[in-house]
Design an enzyme around this catalytic site. Structure first.
Site, PDB file in Angstrom:
ATOM      1  N   ASP A 139      39.458  12.842  47.514  1.00 59.67           N
ATOM      2  CA  ASP A 139      40.177  11.604  47.285  1.00 59.67           C
ATOM      3  C   ASP A 139      41.087  11.419  48.506  1.00 59.67           C
ATOM      4  O   ASP A 139      40.808  11.959  49.578  1.00 59.67           O
ATOM      5  CB  ASP A 139      40.916  11.614  45.943  1.00 59.67           C
ATOM      6  CG  ASP A 139      42.019  12.660  45.853  1.00 59.67           C
ATOM      7  OD1 ASP A 139      42.283  13.370  46.856  1.00 59.67           O
ATOM      8  OD2 ASP A 139      42.633  12.765  44.780  1.00 59.67           O
TER       9      ASP A 139
ATOM     10  N   CYS B 180      40.847  17.521  46.153  1.00 58.90           N
ATOM     11  CA  CYS B 180      41.838  16.577  45.641  1.00 58.90           C
ATOM     12  C   CYS B 180      43.179  17.315  45.681  1.00 58.90           C
ATOM     13  O   CYS B 180      43.280  18.374  46.284  1.00 58.90           O
ATOM     14  CB  CYS B 180      41.484  16.048  44.245  1.00 58.90           C
ATOM     15  SG  CYS B 180      41.608  17.218  42.881  1.00 58.90           S
TER      16      CYS B 180
ATOM     17  N   THR C 265      44.980  19.089  43.488  1.00 61.86           N
ATOM     18  CA  THR C 265      44.940  20.449  42.942  1.00 61.86           C
ATOM     19  C   THR C 265      43.554  21.068  42.989  1.00 61.86           C
ATOM     20  O   THR C 265      43.402  22.265  42.793  1.00 61.86           O
ATOM     21  CB  THR C 265      45.398  20.473  41.469  1.00 61.86           C
ATOM     22  OG1 THR C 265      44.456  19.727  40.687  1.00 61.86           O
ATOM     23  CG2 THR C 265      46.810  19.927  41.320  1.00 61.86           C
TER      24      THR C 265
ATOM     25  N   HIS D 144      28.003  35.587  42.110  1.00 60.37           N
ATOM     26  CA  HIS D 144      27.775  35.857  40.695  1.00 60.37           C
ATOM     27  C   HIS D 144      27.432  34.626  39.873  1.00 60.37           C
ATOM     28  O   HIS D 144      26.766  34.754  38.838  1.00 60.37           O
ATOM     29  CB  HIS D 144      29.001  36.529  40.078  1.00 60.37           C
ATOM     30  CG  HIS D 144      29.172  37.946  40.531  1.00 60.37           C
ATOM     31  ND1 HIS D 144      30.025  38.809  39.912  1.00 60.37           N
ATOM     32  CD2 HIS D 144      28.609  38.653  41.550  1.00 60.37           C
ATOM     33  CE1 HIS D 144      29.988  39.984  40.512  1.00 60.37           C
ATOM     34  NE2 HIS D 144      29.136  39.910  41.517  1.00 60.37           N
TER      35      HIS D 144
ATOM     36  N   HIS E  17      23.136  38.601  37.065  1.00 56.11           N
ATOM     37  CA  HIS E  17      23.860  37.343  37.184  1.00 56.11           C
ATOM     38  C   HIS E  17      22.945  36.146  36.933  1.00 56.11           C
ATOM     39  O   HIS E  17      23.390  35.106  36.451  1.00 56.11           O
ATOM     40  CB  HIS E  17      24.522  37.233  38.556  1.00 56.11           C
ATOM     41  CG  HIS E  17      25.399  38.396  38.864  1.00 56.11           C
ATOM     42  ND1 HIS E  17      26.537  38.701  38.149  1.00 56.11           N
ATOM     43  CD2 HIS E  17      25.283  39.367  39.804  1.00 56.11           C
ATOM     44  CE1 HIS E  17      27.096  39.783  38.635  1.00 56.11           C
ATOM     45  NE2 HIS E  17      26.348  40.211  39.637  1.00 56.11           N
TER      46      HIS E  17
END
Length: 149
Positions: A12, A69, A71, A102, A137
Site C-alpha cells: 500500500d 503494508c 504492519t 517448512h 512438511h
C-alpha cells in the site's frame, strides 16, 4: 519464460521506497521482478494490493511474492484469501527462512512501520534463498491446502 526466479512485489502507500529498494536488491540477485504497487504515497487500500499480488503468484506468472503494508498483517490476510497462497508475516530472518522450508510459503509479508530497511533486506534474502524441504512438511502443507473456507 521460466518462473523459477520471478517475483511480484506490491504494497500500500506505507513505504513505496522500501518496496523499490527490495525490487532493486532482488534484481541484483538475478530475480525478475514485477512491481505492481502504487507509485505515489497517496493513501490506498492494502487489501487490493495483497489480492493483486497473490493472484499473480496463484496464476503462476510469478513464483514468489512479497507484500508490504504498515504492519504486514492486513495485506497478508488479503493475500491468503486467494486460493493457493501461503503468505506469512515475518519480521525476523529465522521465520522468513522457516516459512519457505517448512510451510512452502509462496508469499512474504512485512510491516514497513515495524522494521527498517537493513533488516527487511536480510529477511528478503532469507525468504528468497530458502527452499521447501518436503518430507513430513509436505503432508502438513497438503493439509493446509485441503482446508476450505
Amino acid at each position: 519464460m521460466s518462473t523459477e526466479k520471478t517475483l511480484v512485489l506490491s504494497s500500500d502507500h506505507a513505504d513505496i521506497d522500501l518496496r523499490r529498494t527490495i525490487a532493486a536488491h532482488a534484481e541484483a540477485q538475478g530475480w525478475t521482478v514485477t512491481d505492481i504497487g502504487p507509485q505515489t504515497n497517496e493513501s490506498t487500500h492494502y487489501p487490493l494490493h495483497g489480492e493483486a499480488a497473490a493472484k499473480v503468484v496463484a496464476s503462476g506468472q510469478a513464483r514468489l511474492g512479497i507484500v508490504i503494508c504498515g504492519t504486514g498483517q492486513g495485506i497478508m490476510m488479503a493475500a491468503n484469501k486467494v486460493k493457493g497462497i501461503r503468505c506469512g508475516v515475518c519480521h525476523d530472518t529465522f521465520s522468513a527462512r522457516m516459512i519457505r522450508q517448512h510451510n512452502d510459503a509462496n508469499m512474504l509479508s512485512m510491516g514497513a512501520r515495524v522494521i527498517g530497511q537493513g533488516l527487511a533486506l536480510d529477511i528478503v534474502d532469507a525468504f528468497l534463498s530458502a527452499e521447501f524441504e518436503g518430507g513430513r512438511h509436505a503432508t502438513r502443507v497438503d493439509m493446509i491446502t485441503a482446508i476450505e473456507g
